[in-house]
Scaffold this motif. Structure first.
Motif, PDB file in Angstrom:
ATOM      1  N   ASN A   1       0.900  -0.971   0.218  1.00 44.41           N
ATOM      2  CA  ASN A   1       0.001   0.009  -0.037  1.00 44.41           C
ATOM      3  C   ASN A   1       0.922   1.048   0.003  1.00 44.41           C
ATOM      4  O   ASN A   1       1.640   1.701   1.102  1.00 44.41           O
ATOM      5  N   SER A   2       0.912   2.008  -1.207  1.00 48.64           N
ATOM      6  CA  SER A   2       1.752   3.091  -1.160  1.00 48.64           C
ATOM      7  C   SER A   2       1.037   4.508  -1.069  1.00 48.64           C
ATOM      8  O   SER A   2      -0.052   4.390  -1.595  1.00 48.64           O
ATOM      9  N   TYR A   3       1.669   5.627  -0.587  1.00 53.71           N
ATOM     10  CA  TYR A   3       1.162   6.650  -0.484  1.00 53.71           C
ATOM     11  C   TYR A   3       2.121   7.842  -1.116  1.00 53.71           C
ATOM     12  O   TYR A   3       3.012   8.069  -0.574  1.00 53.71           O
ATOM     13  N   LEU A   4       1.742   8.385  -2.111  1.00 53.39           N
ATOM     14  CA  LEU A   4       2.800   9.358  -2.677  1.00 53.39           C
ATOM     15  C   LEU A   4       1.925  10.663  -3.234  1.00 53.39           C
ATOM     16  O   LEU A   4       0.854  10.410  -4.057  1.00 53.39           O
ATOM     17  N   GLN A   5       2.208  11.615  -2.688  1.00 48.18           N
ATOM     18  CA  GLN A   5       1.329  13.051  -3.154  1.00 48.18           C
ATOM     19  C   GLN A   5      -0.091  12.728  -3.026  1.00 48.18           C
ATOM     20  O   GLN A   5      -0.701  13.009  -4.051  1.00 48.18           O
TER      21      GLN A   5
ATOM     22  N   LYS B   1      -4.759   0.669   3.443  1.00 47.69           N
ATOM     23  CA  LYS B   1      -4.343  -0.836   4.196  1.00 47.69           C
ATOM     24  C   LYS B   1      -5.004  -1.750   3.623  1.00 47.69           C
ATOM     25  O   LYS B   1      -5.570  -2.685   4.271  1.00 47.69           O
ATOM     26  N   ALA B   2      -5.111  -2.018   2.158  1.00 49.53           N
ATOM     27  CA  ALA B   2      -5.787  -2.634   1.568  1.00 49.53           C
ATOM     28  C   ALA B   2      -5.205  -4.290   1.690  1.00 49.53           C
ATOM     29  O   ALA B   2      -3.845  -4.422   1.802  1.00 49.53           O
ATOM     30  N   MET B   3      -5.746  -5.310   1.730  1.00 50.00           N
ATOM     31  CA  MET B   3      -5.476  -6.750   1.868  1.00 50.00           C
ATOM     32  C   MET B   3      -6.081  -7.720   0.652  1.00 50.00           C
ATOM     33  O   MET B   3      -7.293  -7.578   0.645  1.00 50.00           O
ATOM     34  N   PRO B   4      -5.240  -7.989  -0.211  1.00 49.00           N
ATOM     35  CA  PRO B   4      -5.898  -9.222  -1.154  1.00 49.00           C
ATOM     36  C   PRO B   4      -6.350 -10.191  -0.350  1.00 49.00           C
ATOM     37  O   PRO B   4      -5.835 -10.787   0.456  1.00 49.00           O
ATOM     38  N   LYS B   5      -7.650 -10.629  -0.886  1.00 46.37           N
ATOM     39  CA  LYS B   5      -8.410 -11.727  -0.371  1.00 46.37           C
ATOM     40  C   LYS B   5      -8.464 -12.829  -1.257  1.00 46.37           C
ATOM     41  O   LYS B   5      -8.407 -14.288  -0.831  1.00 46.37           O
TER      42      LYS B   5
END
Length: 386
Positions: free
Chosen positions: A291-295, A327-331
């Protein structure tokens, strides 16, 4: 013995052999048909006859049914935990398609605890789920259960010895060497040893710390995924500063209880964005997600390890971007390639399941503290494992 008696005896023996062969052949056909049916149907069909009850109850049949179910899309389910009227409930959702009518959602009998004021799904393997439950408001009494959602059976597990309030994750896996199941618990605190419980035993025991003093990074994970008969999670070594963190995948063998390491994809290590990394399993392969957060842009990126343990086999699977991703989680990955994932949505009152097409269902009320885990239907009885 006279000649006529000998002939009569031979004739009777031949008829007995034919009958046994015919009966065995019929049982094989019956078992093959029953292996393809869902658990709920099999539980009802135990009442058909003594033969059917015996066949469905046999350990061998339960394992062949499980092995068939692992490759059958209709046997894949999503177990949902929801908060309703200050109490927690469990729901079962079929995963045969990324688009399902709401009426297919089934509320499970969660009567193992009369009033579950708090509960969490901590791990899953072979249709068995580990959950911990608080059955009083102040949370002082916590118990761990091994539960089969398909049959409703459960057993009480011994509680781990180390502090319950410390951040930790659990994993449940099958040890083919000993023929039993094990539960692993790891902590974020590097000074706390992990603990392991073999279900055939009656108590937890400490495991050795990682020889390189690696710190466990488990924030982005719900439980410890199992691939290649090993538990997996993200580890940090070297400097623990945000700028110079060094990440890798830590493995812990279920049978030998030895640590291993798998390097991460270079794209993650070279990222300039603030990232949170987790490990999961999709279609039987180990996957890592960030989970990435940029600008002010949020993105979920996913890689799969096609050749276990080989760094060069990391393959980019997909990237999903959107302001609602946190905070995503693949299911789960559907047959059409669509990804089901869980994420924390600040626009709602709690958590949500989504695909790239939008929210995945509304049950029983939208976004009220929903979490969940995928599982395969199984006839395995928790009581038979201790």
């Amino acid at each position: 013995m006279e000649k006529k008696q000998v002939k009569s005896l031979i004739r009777r023996r031949r008829n007995q052999i034919k009958f046994v062969k015919r009966t065995h052949f019929q049982e094989e056909i019956l078992a093959d048909i029953l292996n393809r049916l869902p658990v709920r149907s099999l539980l009802r069909f135990k009442c058909v006859s003594k033969l059917w009850e015996t066949l469905i109850s046999e350990p061998y049949f339960k394992m062949t049914h499980l092995n068939h179910a692992k490759n059958e899309q209709n046997s894949q389910k999503l177990l949902i935990r929801c908060l309703e009227n200050d109490l927690y409930s469990m729901y079962c959702v079929p995963l045969s398609s990324s688009v399902q009518p709401v009426e297919n959602v089934r509320k499970l009998d969660f009567s193992v605890i009369s009033r579950p004021y708090n509960c969490a799904i901590r791990g899953c393997c072979d249709g068995l789920v580990v959950i911990h439950v608080n059955d009083n408001i102040d949370g002082r009494r916590t118990i761990h259960l091994l539960w089969n959602p398909s049959t409703g059976e459960s057993i009480l597990l011994p509680n781990p010895e180390l502090p319950k309030r410390e951040e930790s994750r659990l994993g449940l896996g099958y040890d083919s060497t000993s023929g039993g199941y094990k539960i692993l618990k790891i902590h974020t605190n590097i000074d706390r040893p992990g603990e392991i419980l073999a279900l055939k035993s009656s108590s937890w025991r400490n495991i050795d710390k990682h020889p390189r003093g690696i710190c466990n990074e488990i924030e982005a994970m719900q439980s410890l995924p199992i691939v290649n008969e090993a538990f997996h999670w993200i580890g940090i070594f070297g400097s623990h500063s945000v700028v110079s963190r060094n990440y890798l995948v830590v493995s812990f063998s279920i049978s030998s209880e030895v640590y291993g390491e798998i390097p991460l994809p270079e794209q993650i290590l070279c990222s300039k964005a603030k990232i949170i990394i987790g490990v999961s399993v999709l279609e039987g392969m180990l996957c890592v997600y960030s989970n990435s957060y940029l600008q002010r842009k949020a993105a979920l990126k996913l890689w799969v390890l096609k050749d276990y343990g080989v760094k060069e086999s990391w393959t980019t699977l997909l990237t999903i971007e959107g302001p609602w991703i946190d905070k995503a989680m693949p299911k789960y990955r559907f047959a059409d390639g669509e990804l089901l994932f869980w994420c924390l949505s600040h626009k709602c009152t709690g958590h949500a399941f989504r695909t790239s097409r939008g929210p995945f269902r509304l049950w029983p009320r939208c976004d009220i503290l929903q979490t969940g885990i995928t599982f395969t239907e199984s006839l395995i009885s928790p009581k038979s494992l201790i």
